[in-house]
Design an enzyme around this catalytic site. Structure first.
Site: not given
Ligand code: AMP
Length: 216
Positions: A13, A88, A127, A160, A171
């Site tokens: 996203k 969310r 990532r 992260r 998550r």
């Protein structure tokens, strides 16, 4: 255009919102980016949000709703925006509807990104992010030109804290429990467009532009 990018963590996203933001010349508004910056600067908001974020949980609704309420009033958002990672939860979606309704505005489309759980984990684990400009890379699928450095601003890239196995698991669980119900919420309001999130960033971007072209 006012757009929402909905989907699990790791689906792409943020990467797609960044590209589309450049194409449409409207800001990408990411609650995650705003919160991470606050954590980095150790502001009151950051101190409050940090624990939730590092464990992979959600920051309380009233906090993120307050962030969005202020952010969409900024002049750069007057002509539209892309919400990345907000709403969310159902209370966040309802608060957004009220906020926009008060301004006689509404959401034009909700892009609902899909990807298998195996691919999500693969993308999240590899990532890397730029703390300077929030650009997003992947060590294998979308590497920067110079290893470990941002193409756009030259800052060293970081992994992260929540892109590690335990927060990733949490998550994904939080997404299933709290955010998946929004798919029906927007479907029933006729604004949901499904995007297959598999493929390279370029391939997915073509699907994104094909989906929104007819409603522009
Ligand atoms: P993201 O960059 O969108 O993956 O967000 C990173 C983290 O910030 C999430 O795991 C949450 O802890 C927090 N966060 C971001 N957006 C929201 C939101 N809309 N509601 C609650 N927490 C959020």
């Amino acid at each position: 255009m006012r757009l929402i990018f909905l989907g699990p963590p790791g689906v792409g996203k943020g990467t797609q919102a960044q590209r589309l933001s450049g194409r449409l010349r409207i800001p990408k508004i990411s609650t995650g980016d705003i919160l991470r910056e606050a954590v980095e600067k150790k502001t009151e908001l950051g101190v409050r949000a940090r624990g939730y974020m590092e464990s992979g949980g959600l920051v309380p609704d009233e906090v993120v709703v307050g962030i969005i309420r202020e952010r969409i009033k900024e002049p750069d958002a007057a002509g539209g925006f892309i919400l990345d990672g907000f709403p969310r939860t159902r209370p966040q979606a309802e608060a957004l509807d009220r906020m926009l309704g008060d301004r006689n505005e509404g959401i034009d489309a909700v892009l609902d990104f899909k990807l298998s759980e195996m691919q999500l984990i693969e993308r999240l684990s590899g990532r890397r992010s730029c703390p300077g400009c929030n650009a997003i890379y992947h060590v294998e699928f979308n590497p920067p030109r110079q290893m470990g450095r941002c193409d756009r601003c030259g800052e060293p890239l970081v992994q992260r804290k929540d892109d590690h196995p335990e927060p990733i698991r949490k998550r994904l669980e939080v997404y299933r429990a709290q955010t998946v119900p929004l798919i029906d919420y927007y479907q029933s309001r006729g604004r949901r467009l499904e995007i297959d999130g598999s493929g390279t960033p370029e391939e997915v971007f073509r699907k994104v532009t094909a989906a929104i072209d007819p409603i522009q």
